[in-house]
Design a protein around this motif. Structure first.
Motif, PDB file in Angstrom:
ATOM      1  N   ALA A 171      -1.529  -2.865   6.019  1.00 48.17           N
ATOM      2  CA  ALA A 171      -2.961  -3.087   6.234  1.00 48.17           C
ATOM      3  C   ALA A 171      -3.575  -1.998   7.118  1.00 48.17           C
ATOM      4  O   ALA A 171      -3.102  -1.762   8.224  1.00 48.17           O
ATOM      5  CB  ALA A 171      -3.186  -4.456   6.873  1.00 48.17           C
ATOM      6  N   THR A 172      -4.631  -1.345   6.607  1.00 50.92           N
ATOM      7  CA  THR A 172      -5.301  -0.287   7.361  1.00 50.92           C
ATOM      8  C   THR A 172      -6.792  -0.573   7.596  1.00 50.92           C
ATOM      9  O   THR A 172      -7.479   0.238   8.204  1.00 50.92           O
ATOM     10  CB  THR A 172      -5.175   1.073   6.646  1.00 50.92           C
ATOM     11  OG1 THR A 172      -5.797   0.985   5.360  1.00 50.92           O
ATOM     12  CG2 THR A 172      -3.718   1.488   6.504  1.00 50.92           C
ATOM     13  N   TYR A 173      -7.287  -1.678   7.101  1.00 53.03           N
ATOM     14  CA  TYR A 173      -8.699  -2.034   7.267  1.00 53.03           C
ATOM     15  C   TYR A 173      -8.942  -2.545   8.685  1.00 53.03           C
ATOM     16  O   TYR A 173      -8.026  -2.677   9.486  1.00 53.03           O
ATOM     17  CB  TYR A 173      -9.117  -3.075   6.217  1.00 53.03           C
ATOM     18  CG  TYR A 173      -8.059  -4.112   5.925  1.00 53.03           C
ATOM     19  CD1 TYR A 173      -7.932  -5.255   6.700  1.00 53.03           C
ATOM     20  CD2 TYR A 173      -7.158  -3.927   4.875  1.00 53.03           C
ATOM     21  CE1 TYR A 173      -6.948  -6.192   6.438  1.00 53.03           C
ATOM     22  CE2 TYR A 173      -6.171  -4.863   4.604  1.00 53.03           C
ATOM     23  CZ  TYR A 173      -6.075  -5.997   5.394  1.00 53.03           C
ATOM     24  OH  TYR A 173      -5.097  -6.925   5.139  1.00 53.03           O
TER      25      TYR A 173
ATOM     26  N   GLU B  51      -5.249  -4.931   1.156  1.00 55.90           N
ATOM     27  CA  GLU B  51      -5.116  -3.476   1.289  1.00 55.90           C
ATOM     28  C   GLU B  51      -5.347  -2.792  -0.060  1.00 55.90           C
ATOM     29  O   GLU B  51      -6.012  -1.756  -0.134  1.00 55.90           O
ATOM     30  CB  GLU B  51      -3.746  -3.104   1.856  1.00 55.90           C
ATOM     31  CG  GLU B  51      -3.542  -1.622   2.074  1.00 55.90           C
ATOM     32  CD  GLU B  51      -4.436  -1.017   3.152  1.00 55.90           C
ATOM     33  OE1 GLU B  51      -4.578   0.226   3.163  1.00 55.90           O
ATOM     34  OE2 GLU B  51      -4.998  -1.758   3.986  1.00 55.90           O
TER      35      GLU B  51
ATOM     36  N   ARG C  78      -0.055  -4.161   9.666  1.00 56.32           N
ATOM     37  CA  ARG C  78       0.178  -2.803   9.175  1.00 56.32           C
ATOM     38  C   ARG C  78       1.655  -2.593   8.854  1.00 56.32           C
ATOM     39  O   ARG C  78       2.010  -2.085   7.790  1.00 56.32           O
ATOM     40  CB  ARG C  78      -0.282  -1.766  10.205  1.00 56.32           C
ATOM     41  CG  ARG C  78      -0.197  -0.320   9.680  1.00 56.32           C
ATOM     42  CD  ARG C  78      -0.437   0.707  10.767  1.00 56.32           C
ATOM     43  NE  ARG C  78       0.589   0.689  11.804  1.00 56.32           N
ATOM     44  CZ  ARG C  78       1.828   1.160  11.679  1.00 56.32           C
ATOM     45  NH1 ARG C  78       2.230   1.685  10.540  1.00 56.32           N
ATOM     46  NH2 ARG C  78       2.689   1.106  12.681  1.00 56.32           N
TER      47      ARG C  78
END
Length: 189
Positions: A117-119, A75, A112
């Motif tokens: 985590a946002t990918y 991230e 997340r």
């Protein structure tokens, strides 16, 4: 002439071998990574060709792995380079130690919640062996000494769709080796 059970089994085995060979030949003969797509948890395709001209980092992940802290460092990498063009795709896999018990959107949600985590996340996928996703078979043919041996193996695809390299689980996502390779690709454009 009637087919005996033995002949029928031999014929079926031959057809299976041809199909396996064909899948392998396609993976090995693909011109570059843009030939492949991953499925998102929702079912729509994530075509690597959609990221043409951008470096793509593809990482096989598992939420119950001892290396799951890399979700967070990935991230950090994503935040650092996304605006400059890096694409990051997590490919959850249960191939190593059965460490991905979740399925679908629950995997991305767990990453997340636990690590921010946002990918992008692909659907849970096989990354090794004859049933591996075609991208992973292609990458193994391109770089046989750099294949995943555990969770959080990283493949970097260049802006031109060529495989730049494979990076082991132990490679820190924000460490100098990977950051330097990504930086070179971003500057190349």
């Amino acid at each position: 002439m009637p087919l005996s059970r033995r002949n029928l089994l031999g014929l079926a085995g031959g057809i299976g071998a041809v199909a396996a060979f064909s899948r392998s030949a396609v993976a090995q003969s693909a011109p570059n990574a843009y030939s492949f797509s991953f499925q998102r948890a929702g079912g729509d395709a994530m075509a690597l060709a959609d990221y043409r001209g951008r470096p793509i980092l593809i990482v096989n992940t598992a939420t119950n792995c001892g290396f799951a802290g890399q979700f967070g460092t990935l991230e950090q990498l994503w935040h650092r380079y996304a605006s400059r063009g890096l694409m990051l795709i997590a490919v959850p896999s249960n191939d190593f130690g059965g460490q991905e018990p979740l399925d679908g959107a629950a995997i991305a949600e767990a990453a997340r919640q636990s690590h921010g985590a946002t990918y992008a996340f692909a659907e849970k996928t096989k990354v090794r062996g004859p049933e591996a996703h075609p991208f992973y078979r292609w990458a193994a043919a391109q770089r046989p000494g750099e294949t995943p041996s555990w969770n959080f193996h990283k493949y970097l695809v260049g802006r031109d769709g060529e495989l730049i390299g494979g990076y082991s689980t132990a490679t820190d996502p924000i460490g100098p080796q990977l950051v330097r390779a990504i930086g070179q690709e971003l500057r190349a454009g």
